[in-house]
Design an enzyme around this catalytic site. Structure first.
Site, PDB file in Angstrom:
ATOM      1  CB  CYS A 104      -0.881  -0.017   1.247  1.00 57.08           C
ATOM      2  SG  CYS A 104      -1.467   1.583   1.791  1.00 57.08           S
ATOM      3  CB  CYS A 125       0.972   1.217   4.399  1.00 56.19           C
ATOM      4  SG  CYS A 125      -0.810   1.030   4.461  1.00 56.19           S
TER       5      CYS A 125
END
Length: 408
Positions: free
Chosen positions: A353, A356
């Site tokens: 991600c 992230c």
């Protein structure tokens, strides 16, 4: 439930809470909203160096491993038919995660001109992190205020693989001690806790720093959870159930409060680094240069106020207990410590991600910078009051990462 003294420290939870909540955090928050600290240059396109990356991370908005096409019925892919509720949910979850994990890389024209003028410094060879090549065409400035650390839909085997790699291979942990692959299995946690209490202070501290970092990330995704997502509005807020699953004493068989104490330990380590690095920032030649002269002067004043405040904290962690034994063994352990941490910073390029990955890279670089400061005390003491500091240097990247990681 988290109260009292922290292991390996003379400090207690209550002292940290009072100091942080009433004195330090309001000032730090103001600093992090300024132009110098809100823009971070990052390369989100670096390939994972450790395993074949099947998550198609090259897609700009991909937040989780994409759903394999053979698992999604043709009708759903075409948008004309919906065959089963299960397949429909799978496609929706993929779509939601893509949307939530997208990085907003928009910068105003004025900001683009300002960032071009920011001074660049050579990276230090004594670094604890695998730093991005900020001159790479793939490296871009990201506005951290437009990309807050929060729930992104990134979960499941892909996310667990990252944390397992960090704990299993990089935490000075014997092979026979395993972390569970799913939350809720308590036996391995008890075993791990017994092991942690038996190892030397340096290895124990390393494990606790990583555990504290993990706790910090989990707290942020629980505190800024997507509670409502409708066409009219998105509502983010605390998800108590999500928090309890990770930190409740009963649900985690006693491990949760330890994780939170490790977060306090991480806070103490980074606070100690801020108190130590004051001479570097106090020099008249050091400027938080953005091109806005009055704001730059104001932010440097605020920065020094925060560092003096950090220095005034009464119960600092004593890093002299680190590597204090046999000189040869201590040097070997310190280098091992540095290489383990460098490895963890590389693992962040395997996070599927992008949002992230952004916060993972920033926080590991921030902690790596704090460790670099703590292990460079002699060099910092020799910094001249005026003129260049050749012995000890921090890049703008390291400065932004250090303060934003501490802000987390």
């Amino acid at each position: 439930q988290v109260t009292g003294y922290l292991d390996d420290c003379t400090c207690d939870v209550e002292t940290i809470d009072a100091f942080n909540n009433y004195k330090l955090f309001p000032r730090l928050n103001e600093l992090l909203e300024s132009d110098y600290f809100r823009y971070y240059k990052v390369n989100l396109q670096k390939p994972c160096p450790f395993w074949e990356d099947n998550s198609h991370c090259g897609m700009r908005d991909c937040a989780v491993q994409p759903c394999p096409s053979d698992e999604v019925p043709d009708g759903i892919r075409d948008g004309s038919y919906k065959y089963s509720e299960e397949a429909n949910n799978l496609a929706e979850e993929c779509e939601e995660a893509k949307r939530l994990g997208a990085v907003d890389d928009s910068l105003s024209k004025e900001t683009r001109q300002a960032v071009l003028q920011w001074a660049q410094h050579d990276d230090s060879s004594d670094s604890f992190c695998e730093a991005d090549d900020i001159h790479s065409p793939d490296a871009e400035y990201v506005d951290l205020l437009l990309n807050p650390e929060r729930y992104t839909g990134y979960k499941g085997p892909d996310a667990w693989k990252i944390w397992n790699s960090i704990y299993e291979e990089n935490c000075f942990k014997p092979q026979n001690v395993k972390r569970p692959l799913a939350s809720g299995r308590g036996e391995s946690f008890i075993y791990l806790t017994k092991w942690v209490s038996r190892v030397c202070v340096e290895k124990r501290a390393f494990y606790r720093l990583i555990s504290g970092l993990h706790a910090s990330i989990n707290i942020h995704l629980s505190a800024r959870y997507l509670l409502q997502d409708s066409w009219s509005e998105k509502k983010w807020g605390p998800n108590v159930t999500e928090f309890q699953q990770r930190f409740d004493e009963v649900l985690t068989r006693g491990e949760g409060p330890r994780r939170l104490k490790n977060l306090y330990f991480l806070y103490l380590i980074e606070l100690r680094a801020l108190s130590k690095v004051l001479p570097f920032f106090e020099r008249p030649g050091f400027q938080l240069y953005t091109g806005n002269k009055s704001q730059d002067a104001e932010m440097k004043h605020l920065l020094l106020e925060i560092l003096h405040l950090a220095k005034s904290f009464p119960l600092h962690f004593d890093e002299n207990s680190f590597f204090a034994g046999n000189k040869k063994e201590a040097a070997k352990l310190k280098e091992e410590f540095r290489l383990h941490f460098k490895n963890i910073s590389k693992i962040m390029d395997c996070v599927g991600c992008f949002k992230c990955r952004l916060w993972g890279k920033l926080q590991t670089q921030g902690l790596g910078t704090a460790l670099k400061i703590l292990f460079s005390e002699n060099l910092i003491e020799k910094i001249p009051e005026s003129g260049p500091s050749y012995g000890f240097q921090l890049t703008r990247q390291e400065i932004v990462a250090l303060f934003n990681a501490f802000g987390r």
